[in-house]
Design an enzyme around this catalytic site. Structure first.
Site, mmCIF file in Angstrom:
data_model
loop_
_atom_site.group_PDB
_atom_site.id
_atom_site.type_symbol
_atom_site.label_atom_id
_atom_site.label_comp_id
_atom_site.label_asym_id
_atom_site.label_seq_id
_atom_site.Cartn_x
_atom_site.Cartn_y
_atom_site.Cartn_z
ATOM 1 N N TYR A 141 0.816 -1.220 0.000
ATOM 2 C CA TYR A 141 0.000 0.000 0.000
ATOM 3 C C TYR A 141 0.848 1.268 0.000
ATOM 4 C CZ TYR A 141 -4.045 -2.958 1.013
ATOM 5 O OH TYR A 141 -5.028 -3.913 0.956
ATOM 6 N N LYS A 192 3.286 -15.376 1.418
ATOM 7 C CA LYS A 192 3.178 -16.050 0.118
ATOM 8 C C LYS A 192 4.609 -16.380 -0.326
ATOM 9 C CE LYS A 192 0.704 -17.430 -3.417
ATOM 10 N NZ LYS A 192 -0.091 -18.674 -3.333
ATOM 11 N N ASP A 224 -3.259 -18.106 0.604
ATOM 12 C CA ASP A 224 -4.430 -18.751 -0.012
ATOM 13 C C ASP A 224 -4.966 -19.861 0.892
ATOM 14 O OD1 ASP A 224 -1.944 -19.810 -0.573
ATOM 15 O OD2 ASP A 224 -2.503 -20.658 -2.500
ATOM 16 N N ASP A 248 -5.442 -6.987 5.588
ATOM 17 C CA ASP A 248 -6.632 -6.222 5.247
ATOM 18 C C ASP A 248 -7.769 -7.169 4.884
ATOM 19 O OD1 ASP A 248 -8.356 -4.245 4.474
ATOM 20 O OD2 ASP A 248 -7.202 -3.569 2.742
ATOM 21 N N ASP A 252 -11.081 -8.737 7.642
ATOM 22 C CA ASP A 252 -12.499 -8.523 7.349
ATOM 23 C C ASP A 252 -13.238 -9.848 7.254
ATOM 24 O OD1 ASP A 252 -12.325 -5.828 7.398
ATOM 25 O OD2 ASP A 252 -13.149 -5.492 5.399
#
Ligand code: NAD
Length: 357
Positions: A141, A192, A224, A248, A252
């Site tokens: 980000y 990852k 994943d 992020d 959620d």
């Protein structure tokens, strides 16, 4: 030593739910020996109305001076048409940046009494209690270079850079291991590493930090697989630590496993252990002023404040236990009520938690 707590009620339902959380703090101060002083400040739309800025200089000074900050929520239709820097949400972002909060702690707790509210089967989620530790200041980000450029053939391409320094990985890993020590002593690091060099380094540094925490068990998952495990068997997790982008999305997803936005607390911490504590929901203008908002997410934010900024894990547990007790008594605000139950208002819920304490 007396701890200074800054209270920022904010807008919409903010003042209503924060008032109940303050009752809890006052009860702990008067009856359980908690040594605190409370200071009040303005943030968001209310601050725009009174002082002309969503994050006034006076609030900045109060925040710098405080040991911990408890926030309700900011925003509402009244301020939506203002220029972006004047909007309530810009004030909150400025506060977070100012405090240099790099660690976002988001528990996903599902009290067994509320398991029917989840989108998953009750037996998969009843009693869920996990903590996601998300790196909040770095990663893709903010990484440079970034942009959209035009190639020689005229086609455009967008690009971002996922970058983490060893020091950034180390400090978020330490937060996760320290948090695990106050819980079930298990950390799962999510990356990852099979596809990204930045994740390879992430894994290496987390393993290095783990050597200082031999009492905490460390495991790794690719993101994943972590997403899959979260909806397959979420109760396997204790503390999950990950970078900005993965955190992020996963936080959620984990929040939604609990099905009740009014119940979830959060913390954003800086290197000095100062934290900003707030429920994960917004200012809910649709129900503001009606006295029906659920104050439990804010009250559970107080529990996080006690645990992570004031180092009072026993008092934190007391608050969490009191919330469990009022749910056992069958008390529900409108958002978590089930068929056949009578909903209670914001104040009655706060009073019941204080009585249970
Ligand atoms: P919201 O979280 O305020 O509300 C979403 C829905 O959940 C609404 O129906 C609301 O009534 C309900 N809800 C939320 N909290 C509740 C509670 N404690 N008890 C019972 N019901 C509750 O999200 P929104 O409607 O998208 O945003 C409203 C305003 O809040 C906007 O101005 C937005 O920018 C702001 N906002 C602020 C924050 C923050 O301060 N951290 C976070 C998100 C949104």
């Amino acid at each position: 030593m007396t701890s200074k707590i800054l209270i920022l009620p904010g807008d919409g339902i903010g003042p209503e739910i924060v008032a109940e959380a303050v009752k809890v703090l006052e009860c702990l101060r008067q009856e359980h020996g908690l040594d605190i002083t409370l200071d009040y400040g303005l943030l968001g739309g209310g601050a725009v109305d009174v002082l002309g800025s969503p994050y006034p200089e006076a609030t900045r000074r109060q925040a710098q001076d405080a040991d911990a900050i408890l926030l309700g929520a900011v925003g509402g239709p009244k301020w939506e048409s203002l220029d972006r820097p004047q909007r309530p949400e810009s004030g909150l972002l400025a506060l977070r940046t100012d405090l240099q909060c790099f660690a976002n702690l988001r528990p996903a707790i599902l009290y067994p009494q509320l398991a029917v509210a989840s989108s998953l089967k009750p037996e998969l989620v009843a009693g869920l209690d996990m903590l996601i530790v998300r790196e909040l200041n770095g990663g893709i980000y903010v990484g440079q270079p970034r942009g959209i450029r035009t190639l020689e053939n005229g086609e455009r391409e967008g690009f971002n850079t996922m970058v983490y320094r060893e020091s950034e990985i180390e400090r978020i890993a330490r937060i996760a291991f320290e948090a695990a020590r106050q819980r079930q002593r298990r950390v799962c690091s999510v990356d990852k590493a099979n596809a990204l060099e930045v994740s390879e380094l992430w894994r290496e540094v987390v393993e290095r930090v783990a050597k200082d925490y031999s009492d905490v068990a460390l495991s790794h998952l690719y993101v994943d697989n972590a997403a899959m495990q979260l909806v397959r068997a979420p109760k396997q997790f204790d503390v999950l630590v990950t970078g900005n982008l993965f955190g992020d999305i996963l936080s959620d997803c984990a929040a939604m496993l609990t099905g009740s936005i009014g119940m979830l607390p959060s913390a954003s911490m800086n290197a000095q252990g100062k934290g900003l504590y707030e429920p994960i929901h917004g200012s809910a203008p649709d129900i503001a002023g009606k006295g029906i908002a659920n104050p439990l997410g804010t009250i559970l934010s107080v529990a996080m404040l006690l645990r992570y900024s004031l180092n009072q894990p026993e008092l934190a547990e007391r608050v969490e236990h009191a919330v469990g007790q009022v749910l056992d008594q069958g008390l529900r605000t409108l958002d978590i009520t089930a068929t056949g139950m009578t909903a209670v208002g914001t104040q009655a819920m706060g009073d019941a938690v204080v009585a249970a304490l």
